[in-house]
Scaffold this active site. Structure first.
Site, mmCIF file in Angstrom:
data_model
loop_
_atom_site.group_PDB
_atom_site.id
_atom_site.type_symbol
_atom_site.label_atom_id
_atom_site.label_comp_id
_atom_site.label_asym_id
_atom_site.label_seq_id
_atom_site.Cartn_x
_atom_site.Cartn_y
_atom_site.Cartn_z
ATOM 1 C CB SER A 117 -68.221 -33.346 7.213
ATOM 2 O OG SER A 117 -67.565 -33.458 8.606
ATOM 3 C CE1 TYR A 141 -70.391 -38.192 8.072
ATOM 4 C CE2 TYR A 141 -68.785 -36.753 9.089
ATOM 5 C CZ TYR A 141 -69.883 -37.047 8.666
ATOM 6 O OH TYR A 141 -70.687 -35.892 8.356
ATOM 7 C CE LYS A 145 -71.214 -36.569 4.869
ATOM 8 N NZ LYS A 145 -72.491 -36.168 4.211
#
Length: 325
Positions: A117, A141, A145
């Site tokens: 991402s 998040y 990643k």
């Protein structure tokens, strides 16, 4: 010979599945349906319902389908919500990736394409993000990643001298939009396109969060990339891994120039035929003026390109959402 797609019943994953099938790469889907939809999986594609945290299930699926490799799309993808649910985010994205890699090692499967991402960069203070831009994730998040990328790197180093060294690449992408099939649409409650579509369908006025950014029209700018192009890049990466061709550790699937939120809103009005003037809401804390990435490296190795105009991206997503009812 097949490719296991974790999260293959989700919005992005099922586009990857269709692109693999079109390239005769025999996809197999593993999905727990926490955000995916069984109805998105094409007829004839093997579907295993279950969690990537179930190591025995992942290993058994790899063995039963003689998997060549894994395209790891499964994960908890809500950056904002991850701040309130960090432990859940780490369990799904970090532990989940570790379990997938462990199952791959046990099943002697040595190729993986990881869906990473743009969140690994956080809020970079550069005009154009490249793969070398410093990583400073601003949410659990984004951190999860980046740790996923580290797991691939470290496993690659650990297995380098083995009979089956791990071959891997990570694809960092940004705002994924549109639809490549009228039966598949983005069901996220947090992404811009579905938020605008739902507002228009319900007769509400879409809103822009802030119009005083340091950009040409005052609204923030981002990469918006079509989901079908994202899927093709995953297939290209899988094909190169399977052929033993060299790949970089990570690629940005960026547009190179970006679009503003107001440009998206204007396209929404043009394509839907619904004339509206967006409401202007306050800025969201931490939203940078501009995050746009170069896709040059991916263009060299993965045939990455922007094949859809902004109106085509909106139209494909709108038609899919209306088909869904």
């Amino acid at each position: 010979m097949s490719w296991l797609v974790t999260g293959g019943a989700g919005y992005i994953g099922t586009h990857v599945v269709r692109a693999l099938a079109a390239a005769d790469l025999s996809p197999v889907v593993l999905d727990d349906l926490s955000s995916g939809h069984a109805g998105f999986v094409p007829d004839g594609v093997p579907f295993v319902q279950g969690s990537i945290l179930d190591r025995e299930l992942v290993e058994r699926t790899l063995r039963e389908h003689s998997a060549t490799g894994v395209i790891h799309v499964a994960g908890y993808k809500y950056a904002g919500v991850s701040v309130q649910r960090p432990l859940h985010t780490y369990a799904q994205n970090v532990e989940g990736t570790r379990v997938v890699l462990e199952a791959m090692a046990a099943a002697d499967v040595a190729s993986i394409v990881f869906s990473s991402s743009a969140a690994v960069y956080g809020t970079p203070d550069v005009a154009l993000v490249t793969e070398d831009t410093p990583k400073a994730p601003a949410s659990p998040y984004g951190e999860s990643k980046l740790i996923g990328e580290w797991l691939l790197r470290d496993q690659g180093v650990a297995t380098a001298d083995s009979a089956s060294p791990l071959r891997h690449t990570s694809l960092r992408y940004f705002n994924v939009v549109g639809s490549g099939d009228p039966v598949i649409y983005d069901t996220s409650p947090h992404n811009l396109f579905p938020l605008v579509f739902e507002a228009l369908i319900e007769g509400r006025t879409p809103r822009i969060n802030g119009d005083d950014y340091d950009t040409p029209d005052g609204t923030n700018m981002r990469d918006y990339v079509h989901v079908a192009d994202i899927a093709l890049a995953h297939v290209a990466a899988a094909q190169r891994l399977a052929a033993g061709e060299p790949l970089h550790a990570a690629y940005n699937l960026g547009s190179g120039d970006g679009l503003s939120v107001r440009q998206i809103m204007d396209a929404m009005a043009r394509v839907t035929g619904i004339d509206f003037t967006p409401d202007i809401a306050p800025r969201r804390p931490g939203d940078p003026d501009r995050i746009v990435a170069s896709g040059e490296l991916a263009a060299q190795d993965l045939d990455w390109k922007m094949r859809w105009s902004v109106d085509e991206m909106v139209r494909s997503g709108w038609e899919a959402r209306r088909t869904a009812g």
